[in-house]
Design a protein around this motif. Structure first.
Motif, short mmCIF file in Angstrom:
data_model
loop_
_atom_site.label_atom_id
_atom_site.label_comp_id
_atom_site.label_asym_id
_atom_site.label_seq_id
_atom_site.Cartn_x
_atom_site.Cartn_y
_atom_site.Cartn_z
N ASN A 29 -29.64 6.44 18.01
CA ASN A 29 -29.90 7.70 18.71
C ASN A 29 -29.17 7.81 20.08
O ASN A 29 -28.56 8.82 20.36
CB ASN A 29 -31.40 7.77 18.83
N ALA A 30 -29.14 6.79 20.81
CA ALA A 30 -28.56 6.68 22.08
C ALA A 30 -26.85 6.90 21.82
O ALA A 30 -26.43 7.77 22.64
CB ALA A 30 -28.57 5.32 22.52
N ARG A 33 -26.53 10.58 21.13
CA ARG A 33 -26.60 11.50 22.60
C ARG A 33 -25.09 11.15 23.45
O ARG A 33 -24.85 12.19 24.09
CB ARG A 33 -27.81 10.96 23.17
N GLN A 34 -24.73 9.90 23.41
CA GLN A 34 -23.55 9.74 24.12
C GLN A 34 -22.21 10.89 23.70
O GLN A 34 -21.66 11.19 24.44
CB GLN A 34 -23.05 8.29 24.26
N ALA A 36 -22.48 13.31 22.07
CA ALA A 36 -22.84 14.53 22.23
C ALA A 36 -22.59 15.08 23.76
O ALA A 36 -22.20 15.98 23.98
CB ALA A 36 -24.30 14.94 21.88
N ALA A 37 -22.78 14.27 24.64
CA ALA A 37 -22.68 14.40 26.22
C ALA A 37 -21.15 14.50 26.46
O ALA A 37 -20.74 15.15 27.26
CB ALA A 37 -23.13 13.08 26.97
N VAL A 45 -27.61 17.15 18.37
CA VAL A 45 -28.04 15.72 17.93
C VAL A 45 -29.10 16.00 16.93
O VAL A 45 -30.22 16.46 17.24
CB VAL A 45 -28.16 14.77 18.80
N GLU A 47 -31.79 13.64 14.77
CA GLU A 47 -32.24 12.23 14.64
C GLU A 47 -32.96 12.31 13.38
O GLU A 47 -34.06 13.24 13.11
CB GLU A 47 -33.08 11.72 15.89
N VAL A 57 -24.21 14.10 14.79
CA VAL A 57 -23.69 14.98 16.14
C VAL A 57 -23.04 16.05 15.20
O VAL A 57 -22.25 15.82 14.46
CB VAL A 57 -23.04 14.41 17.03
#
Length: 85
Positions: A29-30, A33-34, A36-37, A45, A47, A57
């Motif tokens: 998940n992290a 998110r990275q 996507a950022a 995102v 999950e 993503v």
């Protein structure tokens, strides 16, 4: 000449980690998110759990087609992206 090391993958153990490890889920998940950022606000995102913990993503198709946004973002966080064989 030295003997070559042999590694035997424990498929049952790996399967258990992918299905049930909260640490693996948090890492997946992290990482999503990275990625996507790196892309920006139009990245989405998701999950989820299928036969394992996972995250995806999504980007608008024109962003990937025009500038390879998802491919570049994944590479920027250290993932290797290659075409399907």
């Amino acid at each position: 000449m030295a003997d070559e090391a042999q590694i035997r993958l424990n498929y049952k153990g790996v399967s258990e980690i992918l299905k049930n490890s909260p640490e693996f889920a948090a890492l997946a998940n992290a990482t999503a998110r990275q990625i996507a950022a790196q892309i920006g606000p139009d990245a989405v995102v998701t999950e989820y759990t299928s036969d394992r913990q996972a995250a995806s993503v999504g980007v608008p198709d024109y962003r990937q087609a025009r500038d390879g946004a998802l491919t570049r973002a994944a590479a920027a966080v250290g993932l290797t992206v290659r075409a399907k064989a």
